[in-house]
Motif scaffolding. Sequence first.
Motif, PDB file in Angstrom:
ATOM      1  N   LEU A 176      -0.205   5.155   6.192  1.00  0.00           N
ATOM      2  CA  LEU A 176      -0.595   5.643   4.875  1.00  0.00           C
ATOM      3  C   LEU A 176      -1.025   7.094   4.973  1.00  0.00           C
ATOM      4  O   LEU A 176      -2.137   7.403   5.369  1.00  0.00           O
ATOM      5  N   ASP A 177      -0.119   7.990   4.607  1.00  0.00           N
ATOM      6  CA  ASP A 177      -0.416   9.410   4.585  1.00  0.00           C
ATOM      7  C   ASP A 177      -0.543   9.861   3.131  1.00  0.00           C
ATOM      8  O   ASP A 177      -0.562   9.038   2.209  1.00  0.00           O
ATOM      9  N   MET A 178      -0.629  11.147   2.916  1.00  0.00           N
ATOM     10  CA  MET A 178      -0.797  11.671   1.561  1.00  0.00           C
ATOM     11  C   MET A 178       0.383  11.302   0.663  1.00  0.00           C
ATOM     12  O   MET A 178       0.198  10.985  -0.506  1.00  0.00           O
ATOM     13  N   ALA A 179       1.592  11.337   1.197  1.00  0.00           N
ATOM     14  CA  ALA A 179       2.761  10.985   0.402  1.00  0.00           C
ATOM     15  C   ALA A 179       2.726   9.515  -0.013  1.00  0.00           C
ATOM     16  O   ALA A 179       3.073   9.168  -1.141  1.00  0.00           O
ATOM     17  N   GLY A 187       2.617   7.977  -3.758  1.00  0.00           N
ATOM     18  CA  GLY A 187       3.518   6.928  -4.227  1.00  0.00           C
ATOM     19  C   GLY A 187       2.764   5.738  -4.796  1.00  0.00           C
ATOM     20  O   GLY A 187       3.154   5.179  -5.819  1.00  0.00           O
ATOM     21  N   ILE A 188       1.663   5.360  -4.138  1.00  0.00           N
ATOM     22  CA  ILE A 188       0.840   4.265  -4.646  1.00  0.00           C
ATOM     23  C   ILE A 188       0.246   4.641  -5.990  1.00  0.00           C
ATOM     24  O   ILE A 188       0.229   3.839  -6.937  1.00  0.00           O
ATOM     25  N   ILE A 197       8.664  13.116   1.918  1.00  0.00           N
ATOM     26  CA  ILE A 197       9.386  12.787   0.689  1.00  0.00           C
ATOM     27  C   ILE A 197       9.947  11.372   0.764  1.00  0.00           C
ATOM     28  O   ILE A 197       9.889  10.613  -0.198  1.00  0.00           O
ATOM     29  N   ARG A 198      10.454  11.009   1.923  1.00  0.00           N
ATOM     30  CA  ARG A 198      10.981   9.654   2.100  1.00  0.00           C
ATOM     31  C   ARG A 198       9.875   8.611   1.970  1.00  0.00           C
ATOM     32  O   ARG A 198      10.056   7.563   1.348  1.00  0.00           O
ATOM     33  N   LEU A 210       9.822   5.650  -0.830  1.00  0.00           N
ATOM     34  CA  LEU A 210       9.761   4.252  -0.405  1.00  0.00           C
ATOM     35  C   LEU A 210       8.521   3.552  -0.954  1.00  0.00           C
ATOM     36  O   LEU A 210       8.598   2.422  -1.451  1.00  0.00           O
ATOM     37  N   THR A 211       7.398   4.218  -0.897  1.00  0.00           N
ATOM     38  CA  THR A 211       6.155   3.626  -1.411  1.00  0.00           C
ATOM     39  C   THR A 211       6.230   3.429  -2.914  1.00  0.00           C
ATOM     40  O   THR A 211       5.791   2.401  -3.437  1.00  0.00           O
ATOM     41  N   THR A 212       6.791   4.394  -3.620  1.00  0.00           N
ATOM     42  CA  THR A 212       6.913   4.269  -5.072  1.00  0.00           C
ATOM     43  C   THR A 212       7.839   3.124  -5.440  1.00  0.00           C
ATOM     44  O   THR A 212       7.522   2.312  -6.323  1.00  0.00           O
ATOM     45  N   ILE A 213       8.987   3.030  -4.772  1.00  0.00           N
ATOM     46  CA  ILE A 213       9.926   1.940  -5.062  1.00  0.00           C
ATOM     47  C   ILE A 213       9.278   0.582  -4.781  1.00  0.00           C
ATOM     48  O   ILE A 213       9.355  -0.337  -5.600  1.00  0.00           O
TER      49      ILE A 213
END
Length: 162
Positions: A61-64, A68-69, A130-131, A135-138
């Motif tokens: 779990l990084d900033m990206a 996404g969450i 970005i990936r 992925l987290t958003t999807i």
Amino acid sequence: PLMGESFLANVIWVAFFAILAVAVVLFIRYKSIKVIIPVMITAISELFLILGFAALVQWNLDMAAFAGILAAVGTGVDDQIVILDETIKGSDVGSGWKEKMKKAFFIIFVAYATTVAAMVPLWNAGAGLIRGFALTTIAGVTIGVFLTRPAFAAIVEKMFKE
């Protein structure tokens, strides 16, 4: 480790203020605690489901990932507002409960498909952060659409069905 503790503390504070801000906006819109509590419980449940899924597949779990969450939970609150507006304040007065829910879920599924369609190119073309965001958003919106939206719709149905 010191920066990790600071990062975690900041994330918790930001989450608290985001939840508070959403609650205030919902109160201004609906003027009812009866509506705010299920929305907040569902949003927090969705957050825990996404974090549980991330732990299950051992994501870092990084900033990206947190972005996404946040995007997924924000989409979830938006979908809950769609459910509330279509069922409680729907313009089709003659429509039955099921018709209003069908209309709400049609809007939600179109928004879901649009979000996934926008994230797939980021996932395929992106690298690193970005990936992870894509992925987290999807994953987050998928969990929301297939788990928490139907649960919230059932809660709204029990609360407001005539």
